[in-house]
Scaffold this motif. Structure first.
Motif, PDB file in Angstrom:
ATOM      1  N   GLN A  19       0.841  -1.187   0.000  1.00  0.00           N
ATOM      2  CA  GLN A  19       0.000   0.000   0.000  1.00  0.00           C
ATOM      3  C   GLN A  19       0.880   1.241   0.000  1.00  0.00           C
ATOM      4  OE1 GLN A  19      -2.373  -0.392   3.518  1.00  0.00           O
ATOM      5  NE2 GLN A  19      -3.714  -1.946   2.658  1.00  0.00           N
ATOM      6  N   PRO A  20       0.469   2.294  -0.715  1.00  0.00           N
ATOM      7  CA  PRO A  20      -0.743   2.389  -1.553  1.00  0.00           C
ATOM      8  C   PRO A  20      -0.614   1.642  -2.879  1.00  0.00           C
ATOM      9  CG  PRO A  20       0.501   4.424  -1.667  1.00  0.00           C
ATOM     10  CD  PRO A  20       1.200   3.563  -0.666  1.00  0.00           C
ATOM     11  N   THR A  21       0.634   1.416  -3.324  1.00  0.00           N
ATOM     12  CA  THR A  21       0.871   0.600  -4.516  1.00  0.00           C
ATOM     13  C   THR A  21       2.001  -0.366  -4.207  1.00  0.00           C
ATOM     14  OG1 THR A  21       2.402   2.266  -5.389  1.00  0.00           O
ATOM     15  CG2 THR A  21       0.099   2.394  -6.126  1.00  0.00           C
ATOM     16  N   PRO A  22       1.982  -1.551  -4.790  1.00  0.00           N
ATOM     17  CA  PRO A  22       3.066  -2.506  -4.540  1.00  0.00           C
ATOM     18  C   PRO A  22       4.396  -1.965  -5.054  1.00  0.00           C
ATOM     19  CG  PRO A  22       1.150  -3.596  -5.506  1.00  0.00           C
ATOM     20  CD  PRO A  22       0.909  -2.130  -5.628  1.00  0.00           C
ATOM     21  N   ARG A  23       5.380  -1.947  -4.190  1.00  0.00           N
ATOM     22  CA  ARG A  23       6.702  -1.466  -4.564  1.00  0.00           C
ATOM     23  C   ARG A  23       7.715  -1.929  -3.536  1.00  0.00           C
ATOM     24  NH1 ARG A  23       6.391   4.141  -5.712  1.00  0.00           N
ATOM     25  NH2 ARG A  23       4.124   4.189  -5.542  1.00  0.00           N
ATOM     26  N   THR A  24       8.973  -1.914  -3.935  1.00  0.00           N
ATOM     27  CA  THR A  24      10.073  -2.247  -3.032  1.00  0.00           C
ATOM     28  C   THR A  24      10.816  -0.965  -2.704  1.00  0.00           C
ATOM     29  OG1 THR A  24      10.301  -4.424  -4.050  1.00  0.00           O
ATOM     30  CG2 THR A  24      12.135  -3.642  -2.691  1.00  0.00           C
ATOM     31  N   ILE A  25      11.033  -0.712  -1.434  1.00  0.00           N
ATOM     32  CA  ILE A  25      11.687   0.528  -1.014  1.00  0.00           C
ATOM     33  C   ILE A  25      12.878   0.213  -0.124  1.00  0.00           C
ATOM     34  CG2 ILE A  25       9.581   1.909  -1.158  1.00  0.00           C
ATOM     35  CD1 ILE A  25       9.288   1.650   1.858  1.00  0.00           C
ATOM     36  N   ARG A  26      13.834   1.141  -0.157  1.00  0.00           N
ATOM     37  CA  ARG A  26      14.977   1.085   0.748  1.00  0.00           C
ATOM     38  C   ARG A  26      14.865   2.265   1.701  1.00  0.00           C
ATOM     39  NH1 ARG A  26      19.017   1.570  -2.639  1.00  0.00           N
ATOM     40  NH2 ARG A  26      19.527  -0.643  -2.827  1.00  0.00           N
ATOM     41  N   ILE A  27      14.901   2.004   2.997  1.00  0.00           N
ATOM     42  CA  ILE A  27      14.772   3.044   4.021  1.00  0.00           C
ATOM     43  C   ILE A  27      16.106   3.204   4.737  1.00  0.00           C
ATOM     44  CG2 ILE A  27      13.625   3.717   6.165  1.00  0.00           C
ATOM     45  CD1 ILE A  27      11.140   2.341   5.228  1.00  0.00           C
ATOM     46  N   LEU A  28      16.593   4.449   4.779  1.00  0.00           N
ATOM     47  CA  LEU A  28      17.838   4.785   5.469  1.00  0.00           C
ATOM     48  C   LEU A  28      17.506   5.689   6.648  1.00  0.00           C
ATOM     49  CD1 LEU A  28      20.048   5.615   2.337  1.00  0.00           C
ATOM     50  CD2 LEU A  28      19.895   3.455   3.552  1.00  0.00           C
ATOM     51  N   LEU A  29      17.922   5.308   7.832  1.00  0.00           N
ATOM     52  CA  LEU A  29      17.714   6.107   9.047  1.00  0.00           C
ATOM     53  C   LEU A  29      19.035   6.706   9.470  1.00  0.00           C
ATOM     54  CD1 LEU A  29      15.422   3.671  11.084  1.00  0.00           C
ATOM     55  CD2 LEU A  29      14.748   5.410   9.439  1.00  0.00           C
ATOM     56  N   ILE A  38      21.244  14.637  20.144  1.00  0.00           N
ATOM     57  CA  ILE A  38      20.439  14.266  18.977  1.00  0.00           C
ATOM     58  C   ILE A  38      19.252  15.220  18.877  1.00  0.00           C
ATOM     59  CG2 ILE A  38      19.048  12.443  17.938  1.00  0.00           C
ATOM     60  CD1 ILE A  38      20.789  10.430  19.418  1.00  0.00           C
ATOM     61  N   LYS A  39      19.127  15.870  17.720  1.00  0.00           N
ATOM     62  CA  LYS A  39      18.030  16.796  17.481  1.00  0.00           C
ATOM     63  C   LYS A  39      16.873  16.163  16.720  1.00  0.00           C
ATOM     64  CE  LYS A  39      19.890  20.309  19.488  1.00  0.00           C
ATOM     65  NZ  LYS A  39      19.290  20.845  20.730  1.00  0.00           N
ATOM     66  N   GLY A  40      17.122  15.062  16.055  1.00  0.00           N
ATOM     67  CA  GLY A  40      16.063  14.404  15.302  1.00  0.00           C
ATOM     68  C   GLY A  40      16.620  13.235  14.506  1.00  0.00           C
ATOM     69  N   ILE A  41      15.770  12.687  13.655  1.00  0.00           N
ATOM     70  CA  ILE A  41      16.137  11.533  12.828  1.00  0.00           C
ATOM     71  C   ILE A  41      15.653  11.808  11.411  1.00  0.00           C
ATOM     72  CG2 ILE A  41      15.873   9.051  12.465  1.00  0.00           C
ATOM     73  CD1 ILE A  41      15.259   8.791  15.454  1.00  0.00           C
ATOM     74  N   ALA A  42      16.554  11.619  10.444  1.00  0.00           N
ATOM     75  CA  ALA A  42      16.208  11.778   9.028  1.00  0.00           C
ATOM     76  C   ALA A  42      15.910  10.406   8.437  1.00  0.00           C
ATOM     77  CB  ALA A  42      17.343  12.450   8.273  1.00  0.00           C
ATOM     78  N   ILE A  43      14.751  10.316   7.784  1.00  0.00           N
ATOM     79  CA  ILE A  43      14.332   9.065   7.137  1.00  0.00           C
ATOM     80  C   ILE A  43      14.349   9.292   5.630  1.00  0.00           C
ATOM     81  CG2 ILE A  43      12.522   7.324   6.948  1.00  0.00           C
ATOM     82  CD1 ILE A  43      11.479   8.217   9.656  1.00  0.00           C
ATOM     83  N   THR A  44      15.208   8.556   4.936  1.00  0.00           N
ATOM     84  CA  THR A  44      15.297   8.632   3.475  1.00  0.00           C
ATOM     85  C   THR A  44      14.657   7.383   2.878  1.00  0.00           C
ATOM     86  OG1 THR A  44      17.365   9.876   3.672  1.00  0.00           O
ATOM     87  CG2 THR A  44      16.846   8.924   1.519  1.00  0.00           C
ATOM     88  N   ILE A  45      13.724   7.596   1.935  1.00  0.00           N
ATOM     89  CA  ILE A  45      13.004   6.486   1.313  1.00  0.00           C
ATOM     90  C   ILE A  45      13.346   6.458  -0.175  1.00  0.00           C
ATOM     91  CG2 ILE A  45      10.762   5.400   0.943  1.00  0.00           C
ATOM     92  CD1 ILE A  45      10.872   8.208   3.404  1.00  0.00           C
ATOM     93  N   GLN A  46      13.935   5.383  -0.626  1.00  0.00           N
ATOM     94  CA  GLN A  46      14.294   5.209  -2.030  1.00  0.00           C
ATOM     95  C   GLN A  46      13.395   4.142  -2.645  1.00  0.00           C
ATOM     96  OE1 GLN A  46      18.432   4.164  -1.898  1.00  0.00           O
ATOM     97  NE2 GLN A  46      19.122   6.258  -1.500  1.00  0.00           N
ATOM     98  N   ASP A  47      12.759   4.496  -3.763  1.00  0.00           N
ATOM     99  CA  ASP A  47      11.928   3.542  -4.486  1.00  0.00           C
ATOM    100  C   ASP A  47      12.841   2.739  -5.416  1.00  0.00           C
ATOM    101  OD1 ASP A  47      10.063   2.091  -5.792  1.00  0.00           O
ATOM    102  OD2 ASP A  47       8.903   3.785  -6.553  1.00  0.00           O
ATOM    103  N   ILE A  48      13.118   1.498  -5.054  1.00  0.00           N
ATOM    104  CA  ILE A  48      14.033   0.656  -5.829  1.00  0.00           C
ATOM    105  C   ILE A  48      13.268  -0.429  -6.579  1.00  0.00           C
ATOM    106  CG2 ILE A  48      15.980   1.091  -4.300  1.00  0.00           C
ATOM    107  CD1 ILE A  48      15.445  -1.609  -2.977  1.00  0.00           C
ATOM    108  N   THR A  49      11.971  -0.163  -6.810  1.00  0.00           N
ATOM    109  CA  THR A  49      11.169  -1.158  -7.522  1.00  0.00           C
ATOM    110  C   THR A  49      11.739  -1.428  -8.908  1.00  0.00           C
ATOM    111  OG1 THR A  49       9.222  -0.345  -6.335  1.00  0.00           O
ATOM    112  CG2 THR A  49       8.836  -1.722  -8.276  1.00  0.00           C
TER     113      THR A  49
END
Length: 648
Positions: A356-366, A377-388
Motif C-alpha cells: 500500500q498504496p501501490t506494490p513497490r520495493t523501497i529502501r529506508i535509510l535512518l 540528537i536533534k532528530g532523525i532523518a528518514i530517506t526512502i528510495q523507491d528501488i522497484t
C-alpha cells in the motif's frame, strides 16, 4: 455567627494574600511604629494625670486643714453666721473650691456652699446628710482624701474632722475642682497622640503612593517588559515620562527592544529564506525524505515521501510518524527509531516490500541529526528510495542471463553431441546418417546464430544508442520485407497479401528498424500459420488528427490466420524468451523477436497492440506519426522504461 466570622476571616485572608511581600512588610512596620507611639503617648498621659491627681490631693488636704483650723472655733461657739460669712468669702475668692459642706457629728449637713440649710429648709424642706466614706475614721485627726470623676474632670473630695479641745464637732467636706492646666494638657496630649498616629499612617500611605508612582510602577513596567522580551515579543515599549536614572533605564530598555526587533526581523527573513531553500531542495530530490524529532513527531516531509506512503490527502506534519506508516514498515523500523532517539545507534538501513498504496520495493535509510557540537540528537532523518525498478531490472537481468544460458546450452550441446559422434564413429556411419548429423549441426548453428543476433539487436536497442529518425517510405520497407519472405511463404503454402494505401505519406521513423519490425512480425506470422493460410500487411492513414500534429498518423497492421494466442499469454507475449511454442509444442524460436519489436516501436513513441483468438488468427497493429517536411530530422534517445503493451 460562626459562619459569619469564618466568612470575614476568609475575606481578610484573601485580601491580605493579594498584597506583595514588600507591602506586607511595610504594613507590619507601620503597625509596630504606630503601636510604639501610642504606648509612649498613653504612658505620658497617665503620668500627667497621676501628677495632677497628686497635686490636687495635696492642695485639697492643705486647703481643708487651713479652713478647718479657722472655722473649728466658730463651730464650737455655734457661731454659724460667722462660719457662713467666712466660708462665703473664701469660696468667692477662689475658683478651686467646688463645694463646701459642714456636717455635725451625726453627719447631718447644717451648712453648705453653694447652698446652705436655711435655703434648703425654706425651699425644699429636705434634710440632707453627708455620705461619708466607709473607711472614714470618724473622730480621727487626719483628713481623708478621695477623688471621683465628673463630666468636667476628676474632682478631689477632702474630709477634715472639726476638733476643738479634742472634742469632735463634725466634719468639713471640701470639693476641689479639676486642675484645668492638667485637663488641658491631657486633652492636648491625647489630641497630639491621635494626630501622631494618624500622621504616621498618612505619611506611610503617601510614601507608598509616591513610591508606586515614581519607583514601583516603572519597575513593574520594566518587569512586564522584560518578561515580554523573554517570550519573544520584541514590540514591547515603555512610555513613562520619567527623568533621572529611571528615565535613562527606560530609554535604554526601549532602545534594546528596538534593536532586538530589527535583529529578529533580519533573522526571520534569513531563516525563512533558508527554510524555503531547504524545502525546495528537499521537495525536488527524487528520494523521499521525512524529518522527525526525538518524540517521533514529523517536522518535514517532501512530496516523494507523501507519494510513496500515500500521504497526499493527510497532513502528517506534527503527528507521530508511526501512526501513518504502513504496518510492515512500522514493524521493521519502530525499534531502531527508538534506539536512535536514545543515542544507542547512529544509522540503520532496511529493504522492505510494501503493498500500500501501490506494490513497490523501497529502501529506508535512518540517520540521526546531531547539533553543531555533535553532542546531542536533534532528530532523525528518514530517506526512502523507491528501488522497484532496480529490483525489476535485477530480476530481469538474472532471468535474461538464465534464459540466454539455457538457450545457448541446448544448441551447443546438440552441436557437440553430433560432432563427437561424427568424429568417433564417422567411418562406421552410413552416408545418409552422416548427412543427417551434419544437417542437424547446421540447423543448430543457424539457431544459435539467430539467438546471438537477436540478443545483440536487443542489446543495441537497450544500450542507449541514439538513432536518426527521418521520413520513411513505408511502401518500400514493406516491399523489401515481403521479397525476403516470399520464398518461405511459397514453400509453406501461405499466401502473402499486401494492402498499402497508394497515397500513404512518409512516416517519422528509422528505415532499418522498421524493416526489422516488419521482418519479425511477418516471420512469426508465417511460422504459426499453416499451409493454406494467409498473412496480410496493411498500411493506411487514419481519419483523425491529433492536436499537436498537422497530419493524421499512419496505421500498420500485420494479421495472420495462424494458431492464435491465448488470452492469458497476450500480456506476456512481448517479454524476453517468452515463446508460444512452449505452450503449443510446435515450432522453435529465440523468444526475443517480439521484445525487439516492442523496443523499436517504443523508440518511435508508439505502442504495439494485438488482437488474437486461438484457432482463428492474430493481428498486430501500431501507429506511426506522419512526417512533417518542415521539421528537421531528430535523434530519438532510448526510452527510460518500456511502455506496457495493450490489447484490444
Amino acid at each position: 455567627m460562626l459562619s459569619l466570622l469564618k466568612t470575614i476571616r476568609d475575606a481578610i485572608a484573601s485580601w491580605w494574600s493579594e498584597f506583595t511581600l514588600q507591602t506586607k512588610l511595610l504594613a507590619v512596620a507601620t503597625m509596630v511604629v504606630s503601636l510604639v507611639m501610642s504606648g509612649l503617648t498613653f504612658w505620658a498621659v497617665n503620668t500627667i494625670q497621676q501628677d495632677a491627681r497628686m497635686n490636687d490631693t495635696r492642695f485639697g488636704r492643705d486647703l481643708g486643714l487651713l479652713l478647718a483650723a479657722n472655722v473649728a472655733p466658730l463651730v464650737a461657739d455655734n457661731n454659724l453666721t460667722e462660719v457662713a460669712q467666712f466660708s462665703q468669702r473664701f469660696y468667692s475668692s477662689t475658683s478651686s473650691v467646688r463645694y463646701m459642706l459642714y456636717a455635725d457629728e451625726t453627719g447631718e449637713i447644717f451648712f453648705g456652699i453653694p447652698f446652705w440649710e436655711a435655703e434648703v429648709e425654706n425651699s425644699l424642706t429636705i434634710k440632707r446628710r453627708i455620705q461619708l466614706p466607709e473607711d472614714y475614721p470618724g473622730d480621727g485627726e487626719k483628713p481623708m482624701v478621695r477623688q471621683h470623676t465628673t463630666p468636667d474632670g476628676t474632682v478631689t473630695d477632702v474630709f477634715i474632722p472639726l476638733i476643738v479641745n479634742k472634742k469632735y464637732l463634725g466634719v468639713l467636706a471640701i470639693g476641689i475642682n479639676p486642675n484645668q492646666t492638667a485637663v488641658i494638657s491631657t486633652n492636648f496630649t491625647r489630641d497630639v497622640t491621635i494626630a501622631v498616629f494618624i500622621t504616621i499612617w498618612v505619611m506611610v500611605i503617601l510614601a507608598g503612593v509616591i513610591n508606586a508612582l515614581t519607583i514601583t510602577k516603572p519597575i513593574k513596567e520594566l518587569l512586564v517588559g522584560v518578561k515580554q522580551i523573554a517570550t519573544g515579543n520584541f514590540k514591547q515599549r515603555i512610555n513613562l515620562p520619567l527623568g533621572g536614572e529611571l528615565g535613562e533605564l527606560i530609554l535604554s530598555f526601549n532602545e534594546m527592544a528596538e534593536r532586538l526587533e530589527r535583529y529578529e526581523e533580519q533573522n526571520i527573513e534569513e531563516l525563512t529564506a533558508e527554510k524555503a531553500k531547504l524545502e525546495t531542495l528537499v521537495s525536488t530530490i527524487a528520494d523521499g525524505a521525512v524529518l522527525i524529532d526525538n518524540n517521533m513527531q514529523v517536522i518535514l516531509v517532501n512530496p516523494t515521501a507523501k507519494r510513496i506512503f500515500g500521504w497526499e490527502a493527510a497532513d502528517v506534519v506534527g503527528c507521530n510518524v508511526l501512526d501513518h506508516l504502513p504496518p510492515v514498515v512500522q514493524r521493521e523500523i519502530i525499534r531502531p527509531l527508538y534506539e536512535m532517539a536514545a543515542g544507542e545507534c547512529e544509522s540503520a538501513e532496511f529493504r522492505i516490500f510494501i503493498n500500500q498504496p501501490t506494490p513497490r520495493t523501497i529502501r529506508i535509510l535512518l540517520t540521526t541529526v546531531l547539533n553543531v557540537q555533535r553532542e546531542s540528537i536533534k532528530g532523525i532523518a528518514i530517506t526512502i528510495q523507491d528501488i522497484t525498478r532496480e529490483v525489476e531490472l535485477n530480476e530481469a537481468k538474472s532471468q535474461f542471463i538464465s534464459n540466454v544460458s539455457h538457450e545457448l546450452r541446448t544448441p551447443l550441446f546438440n552441436i557437440k553431441t553430433y560432432i563427437e559422434t561424427l568424429h568417433d564413429y564417422g567411418e562406421e556411419l552410413a552416408l545418409q546418417e552422416r548427412q543427417e548429423f551434419l544437417q542437424t549441426v547446421n540447423h543448430e548453428t543457424d539457431r544459435l546464430t539467430r539467438l546471438v543476433n537477436d540478443v545483440l539487436d536487443l542489446s543495441k536497442l537497450e544500450s542507449g544508442r541514439n538513432y536518426n529518425f527521418d521520413g520513411v517510405d513505408l511502401a518500400q520497407a514493406i516491399e523489401q520485407t515481403l521479397r525476403t519472405y516470399q520464398l518461405n511463404a511459397k514453400d509453406k503454402g501461405v499466401e502473402l497479401v499486401q494492402e498499402v494505401d497508394p497515397n500513404l505519406p512518409l512516416v517519422m521513423g528509422n528505415y532499418d528498424l522498421l524493416v526489422q519490425v516488419f521482418g519479425n512480425l511477418i516471420g512469426n506470422a508465417l511460422k504459426f500459420t499453416k499451409a493454406g493460410g494467409k498473412v496480410a500487411i496493411r498500411a493506411y492513414q487514419l481519419d483523425f488528427k491529433p492536436s499537436h500534429t498537422q497530419s493524421s498518423p499512419v496505421r500498420i497492421e500485420i494479421s495472420d490466420t495462424g494458431i492464435g494466442i491465448a488470452t492469458e499469454d497476450q500480456h506476456s507475449i512481448f517479454e524476453r524468451f517468452f515463446r508460444v511454442e512452449n505452450r503449443v509444442h510446435t515450432l522453435e524460436g529465440t523468444g526475443l523477436g517480439l521484445s525487439i519489436v516492442r523496443n523499436i516501436i517504443d523508440r518511435h513513441r508508439s505502442k504495439v497492440h494485438l488482437v488474437s483468438e486461438v484457432g482463428i488468427g492474430t493481428t498486430f497493429w501500431f501507429d506511426l506519426a506522419a512526417f512533417e517536411e518542415k521539421a528537421p530530422p531528430i535523434l530519438i534517445e532510448p526510452v527510460a522504461e518500456a511502455s506496457k503493451i495493450t490489447t484490444a
